[in-house]
Design an enzyme around this catalytic site. Structure first.
Site, PDB file in Angstrom:
ATOM      1  N   THR A 125       0.823  -1.209   0.000  1.00  0.00           N
ATOM      2  CA  THR A 125       0.000   0.000   0.000  1.00  0.00           C
ATOM      3  C   THR A 125       0.858   1.261   0.000  1.00  0.00           C
ATOM      4  OG1 THR A 125      -1.436   1.292   1.461  1.00  0.00           O
ATOM      5  CG2 THR A 125      -0.117  -0.380   2.523  1.00  0.00           C
ATOM      6  N   ASP A 126       0.299   2.350  -0.505  1.00  0.00           N
ATOM      7  CA  ASP A 126       1.034   3.629  -0.468  1.00  0.00           C
ATOM      8  C   ASP A 126       1.167   4.151   0.968  1.00  0.00           C
ATOM      9  OD1 ASP A 126      -1.619   4.357  -0.057  1.00  0.00           O
ATOM     10  OD2 ASP A 126      -1.607   6.014  -1.488  1.00  0.00           O
ATOM     11  N   GLU A 127       0.407   3.544   1.893  1.00  0.00           N
ATOM     12  CA  GLU A 127       0.472   4.014   3.283  1.00  0.00           C
ATOM     13  C   GLU A 127       1.841   3.752   3.909  1.00  0.00           C
ATOM     14  OE1 GLU A 127      -2.979   3.471   5.754  1.00  0.00           O
ATOM     15  OE2 GLU A 127      -4.258   3.186   4.010  1.00  0.00           O
ATOM     16  N   TYR A 153      -1.102  -0.625  11.136  1.00  0.00           N
ATOM     17  CA  TYR A 153      -1.387  -1.248   9.827  1.00  0.00           C
ATOM     18  C   TYR A 153      -0.255  -0.959   8.842  1.00  0.00           C
ATOM     19  CZ  TYR A 153      -3.155  -1.526   5.037  1.00  0.00           C
ATOM     20  OH  TYR A 153      -3.269  -1.782   3.690  1.00  0.00           O
ATOM     21  N   LYS A 157       2.628  -3.438   7.071  1.00  0.00           N
ATOM     22  CA  LYS A 157       2.784  -3.617   5.619  1.00  0.00           C
ATOM     23  C   LYS A 157       4.214  -3.258   5.191  1.00  0.00           C
ATOM     24  CE  LYS A 157      -0.049  -4.592   2.976  1.00  0.00           C
ATOM     25  NZ  LYS A 157      -0.515  -5.924   2.500  1.00  0.00           N
TER      26      LYS A 157
END
Ligand SMILES: NC(=O)c1ccc[n+]([C@@H]2O[C@H](COP(=O)([O-])OP(=O)(O)OC[C@H]3O[C@@H](n4cnc5c(N)ncnc54)[C@H](O)[C@@H]3O)[C@@H](O)[C@H]2O)c1
Length: 339
Positions: A125-127, A153, A157
């Site tokens: 994810t870009d997070e 989270y 990741k």
């Protein structure tokens, strides 16, 4: 090609399953999913009878289950969607996120090492890049942006990404990683922003918006994410990271207003609520690499995608109403328990 897709009963994995089985009638797809609260067999109902599709209920962090499955199926490609994916839940219970998102990834890659694989693809994810300031619209996440996570989270990741890169460097495992921006579209679990707002608006319930609704997300229609992963797996370079996004930045408030407009509901339903702790301000992807190397570009603009999404939720009320009333959790036993 034989693909093992994990987390295929979830939102993006479910869409990916439909995408691959439609596009490649000769491919075999095995779905491994633990059916957590986020897994929904009703998402896979119309592929269950496809002879090229097999569903296996199991946990990616359960070494015996994973190794037995590899021994039996010997997949050519693994695409790992399985994850705990909801930021708010990671603030409630970080441990579960570390277990599934990091250890589960390690178990899958250990099986890939033992049985051999053409490609292991990690859906990330870009997070992992943290956030960007709201007053710098010139800044975007590239593949070189340092990891800088905000929530348990995103930290889980990012940890998994590092493990995947380490397996490439140390064991020469043929991996790839994608960092995608926020997805929306069919089969999206109604705890997430867009489906939650659609469901509440349809029921004339208040629409809770964090803070002042100023946080910006870069929205990608889920089918465009599926086409990008498909390209990376088949044509992307081994060991590489690809960022995926379609330059569709919107504030949360703009998204909510677009949904209300589409449904013909009043903006008076909007309720501003206390912001999430550590809430990321802005995400924005620079997709130049995947565009230049693989020729990928998104085909659905936000204005069209939101219409398609609202239409899907109107036409598939039973799907999301079963989630809201909890009935979807009995569906697996009812339909497939005896198989
Ligand atoms: N939703 C987004 O906007 C977005 C954007 C970028 C990346 N991603 C990533 O894409 C992937 C899929 O996201 P999503 O929104 O479809 O998630 P989701 O929560 O809708 O689905 C996750 C699926 O994984 C399954 N699962 C969870 N733990 C498991 C385990 N231990 N073993 C096997 N299966 C397990 C669940 O049952 C569910 O079917 C995630 O890795 C997420 O980090 C999501």
């Amino acid at each position: 090609m034989k693909l093992l897709v994990t987390g295929g009963a979830g939102f993006i994995g479910g869409n990916f399953m439909h995408y691959i089985l439609n596009k490649y009638p000769k491919d075999k797809v095995i779905c491994l999913d633990a059916l957590t609260y986020a897994g929904n067999m009703e998402t896979l109902a119309d592929v269950m009878d496809n002879p090229n599709f097999t569903f296996v209920k199991g946990d990616i962090s359960d070494r015996d289950t994973v190794f037995q499955l590899f021994e039996k199926e010997k997949p050519d490609v693994v695409v790992n969607f399985a994850a705990e994916s909801h930021v708010d839940r990671s603030i409630e219970d970080p441990g579960l996120f570390l277990h599934t998102n990091i250890l589960g990834t390690g178990v899958l890659m250990d099986a890939c090492r033992k049985y051999g694989i053409q490609r292991y693809h990690q859906v990330s994810t870009d997070e992992v890049y943290g956030d960007l300031p709201l007053d710098r619209p010139d800044l975007f996440f590239t593949e070189e942006t340092p990891l800088h996570t905000s929530s348990p989270y995103s930290a889980s990741k990012a940890s998994a990404d590092l493990l995947v890169l380490a397996y490439h460097r140390t064991f020469h495992l043929p991996i790839s990683i994608s960092h995608c921006s926020n997805n929306y579209g069919p089969y999206h679990f109604p705890e997430k922003l867009i489906p939650l707002m659609i469901a509440n608006a349809l029921n004339d319930k208040p629409l809770p918006v964090y803070g002042k609704g100023e946080n910006i997300r870069d929205w990608l229609y889920v089918e465009d994410h599926c086409s990008a992963i498909d390209l990376i797996v088949r044509k992307g370079r081994e060991g590489e990271i690809y960022n995926i996004g379609g330059h569709n930045e919107r504030t949360n408030l703009q998204v909510v207003k677009a949904i209300l407009k589409e449904l013909g509901k009043p903006e008076s339903l909007i309720r501003f609520v206390t912001d999430r702790p550590g809430h990321d301000r802005r995400y924005a992807i620079d997709p130049t690499k995947i565009h230049n190397e693989l020729g990928w570009e998104p085909t659905t603009r936000f204005e069209d995608g939101i219409k398609l999404t609202v239409k899907w939720y109107l036409e598939n009320r039973t799907w999301w109403e079963h989630i809201i009333n909890g009935e979807y959790q009995n569906y697996y036993e009812r339909m497939y328990g005896h198989r």
